[in-house]
Design an enzyme around this catalytic site. Sequence first.
Site, PDB file in Angstrom:
ATOM      1  N   HIS A 256      51.766 -17.526 -38.702  1.00 28.03           N
ATOM      2  CA  HIS A 256      51.693 -16.698 -37.498  1.00 28.03           C
ATOM      3  C   HIS A 256      50.936 -17.511 -36.446  1.00 28.03           C
ATOM      4  O   HIS A 256      49.784 -17.225 -36.133  1.00 28.03           O
ATOM      5  CB  HIS A 256      50.942 -15.408 -37.866  1.00 28.03           C
ATOM      6  CG  HIS A 256      50.966 -14.365 -36.810  1.00 28.03           C
ATOM      7  ND1 HIS A 256      49.989 -13.415 -36.680  1.00 28.03           N
ATOM      8  CD2 HIS A 256      51.865 -14.113 -35.825  1.00 28.03           C
ATOM      9  CE1 HIS A 256      50.278 -12.622 -35.663  1.00 28.03           C
ATOM     10  NE2 HIS A 256      51.402 -13.023 -35.131  1.00 28.03           N
ATOM     11  N   CYS A 280      44.074 -11.400 -29.245  1.00 27.24           N
ATOM     12  CA  CYS A 280      42.829 -12.178 -29.295  1.00 27.24           C
ATOM     13  C   CYS A 280      42.938 -13.511 -28.561  1.00 27.24           C
ATOM     14  O   CYS A 280      42.210 -14.450 -28.861  1.00 27.24           O
ATOM     15  CB  CYS A 280      42.417 -12.419 -30.733  1.00 27.24           C
ATOM     16  SG  CYS A 280      42.061 -10.909 -31.627  1.00 27.24           S
TER      17      CYS A 280
HETATM   18  C1  SPV Z   1      51.692  -9.316 -33.258  1.00 25.45           C
HETATM   19  O1  SPV Z   1      51.197  -8.170 -33.328  1.00 25.45           O
HETATM   20  O2  SPV Z   1      51.239 -10.285 -33.851  1.00 25.45           O
HETATM   21  C2  SPV Z   1      52.859  -9.546 -32.411  1.00 25.45           C
HETATM   22  C3  SPV Z   1      53.555  -8.388 -31.939  1.00 25.45           C
HETATM   23  O3  SPV Z   1      53.248 -10.645 -32.181  1.00 25.45           O
HETATM   24  S1  SPV Z   1      54.363  -7.638 -33.194  1.00 25.45           S
HETATM   25  O4  SPV Z   1      55.759  -7.942 -33.061  1.00 25.45           O
HETATM   26  O5  SPV Z   1      54.102  -6.239 -33.026  1.00 25.45           O
HETATM   27  O6  SPV Z   1      53.874  -8.102 -34.458  1.00 25.45           O
HETATM   28 MN    MN Z   2      52.416 -12.087 -33.484  1.00 24.60          MN
END
Ligand code: SPV
Ligand code: MN
Length: 631
Positions: A256, A280
Amino acid sequence: MSTSLEDRAEILRALSRYANPESLEKLGRVKKTSLLKWILEVAELTKPSSIFVVTNSVSDVEYIRRRAIENREEIPTSHSPLHTVHFDGPRDLARDRENTRILVKSGVDIAMVNTRSRDEGLREVLELLDGIMRGREMYVVFYCFGPKGSLHTLYGVQVTDSAYVVHSSNILYRICYDVFTEREDIEYMRFLHSAGERDENGWSVNTQKRRIYIDVEDQVTYSVNTQYAGNTVGLKKLSLRLCIYRGYKEGWLCEHMFIIGVRGPGGRVTYFTGAFPAGCGKTSTALIADTVVGDDIAIIKSVNGEARALNPEVGMFGIIDGVNLVDDPEIYEILTRRDTEAVFSNVLLTEEGNTWWSGKPEPPRPGVNYAGKWYPGKRDERGLEIPPSHPNARFTTSIFYLEKLDLRIEDSEGVPVGGVIFGGRDPDTWVPVEEAFSWDHGVITKGASLESERTTAVLGQAGILEFNPYAILDFLPISPGAFTDLHLKFRELLSREPRVFSVNYFLRDESGKYLTEKRDKYVWLKWMELRVNSEVDAIETPTGYIPLYVDLEKLFRKELNKEFREDLYEKLFSVRVAKHLEKVERIWRIYSTIPDTPAKLFEVLLEQKRRLEEAKWRYGSVTSPFRLDRK
Ligand code: SPV
Ligand code: MN
């Protein structure tokens, strides 16, 4: 699975009950019969009135945009024909942790992972999906998760009754219908979604029956009674779980993380990947960098002993709250131009048909927002003021609009990783920037030990300090211990290890005031760039290497034309020994409950603890950087 020609003909014949001749013809060109069979099974289960297949053609892509408006999933704006607004509804504004589950064999428990027995989970979700698309059109779309033609690219098929989900996916990913018509040898992920019944506002009605189930073995995901993209756009966060699992089996990393380039002396570009929990500073760090390869997800593999990072996406689904002309000029400009395509979710749509979010210079006008009609001062049932635009309101737009887009986004082997950055919302422990002693030390004390205050990107109360290893806890289909082990093993494939850093933009003073400014992160990036290239010294602390005052003072002047005072440096970079010791204790305690944690993690934490205890004995609970040794 082997299927005969007769089976294929039979499947297509059955599909003709749902697909018109044009869509049937498109399906007929898809090489994988097993895929057609699955599409048929889905249609027989969900019972749509028709199937529309999206190919790479401009007219198919336009059709989806039109259908999103006709279905009342998106509302056009007066500002631009390419801007629309989507509302998820007041109960569906973020990822739903509780109802997102990894399907496992009955009796299997994965530490810190929300699981559900596969048999029960499938039974439940298939029941919810039964007949759910009645009277609706079902969309079938094929995507690449990575550059076309790359050996590292994964493939995915999204089936959904939401044109908004397809529209968003079409912006965020490369449509790859052509690949599915050319190749039979590809493996692919499957994503099945239905928004379920929707009310007159367009919101999913049965959110109490919202389920997001992920079958990592079969590489299939199910998502029902929800619209929020983090729960529904298959390739966004559902594929992340599948991708992590595949990497775990095959020995590579799916992270991520953003991927950015930072320029150093002589114009060289050094690449970094970075993991931050949502909200963040991840997107803002990506956008302040000199070049951008990706803003959310990175596939990292060893290519001839070098760690290479590849962005599987081509769009951004970013938080819009606070995006303003001064701090985020590039994204602000993209979102306010008339010739860019963008979907705005959960912002305010004013009576004049304009989008508004906090960060716009003018005050908000009455209009419609995520909770219905809105006017200044409107309160909810509990008497709380409803913000005009939700804190997790988002924009979906193409990454290709970025002026600083790095063309190596198309590099089929990815960019070389010079450094990996971990950051969270930490009010009182980590210094603004620090380099780990080694890959293992960084992975363990920074990645595996990441903690952050919760933000509005997940449902629930914001502000609580949470353990969020690698900023990926919500997406892990394996335990944080196993994920750490994967990182340690990955190192063995490399001939040169990337440096590992931590950053913290959220340090506060005693009165709660932030000690750094938004732009300062650019200086931390430039310092890390110099470190990766061994061009500046550092101070050795018990927890890693920190910058020398003279180097930062120079960088602040050069990069931001800003004075950086010695007393501020001392405050920022004092080692909070006692706080660090508390953190080591917390992290130790967490991993001691995770059975598959590698022994190395405890060794490294113990060494860190010893160094901190010695520092405490020598210098007390907080140590000025001026008292420590230069390295
Ligand atoms: C995250 O929350 O890390 C995002 C948005 O990038 S989501 O698609 O909601 O996960
Ligand atoms: Mn994300």
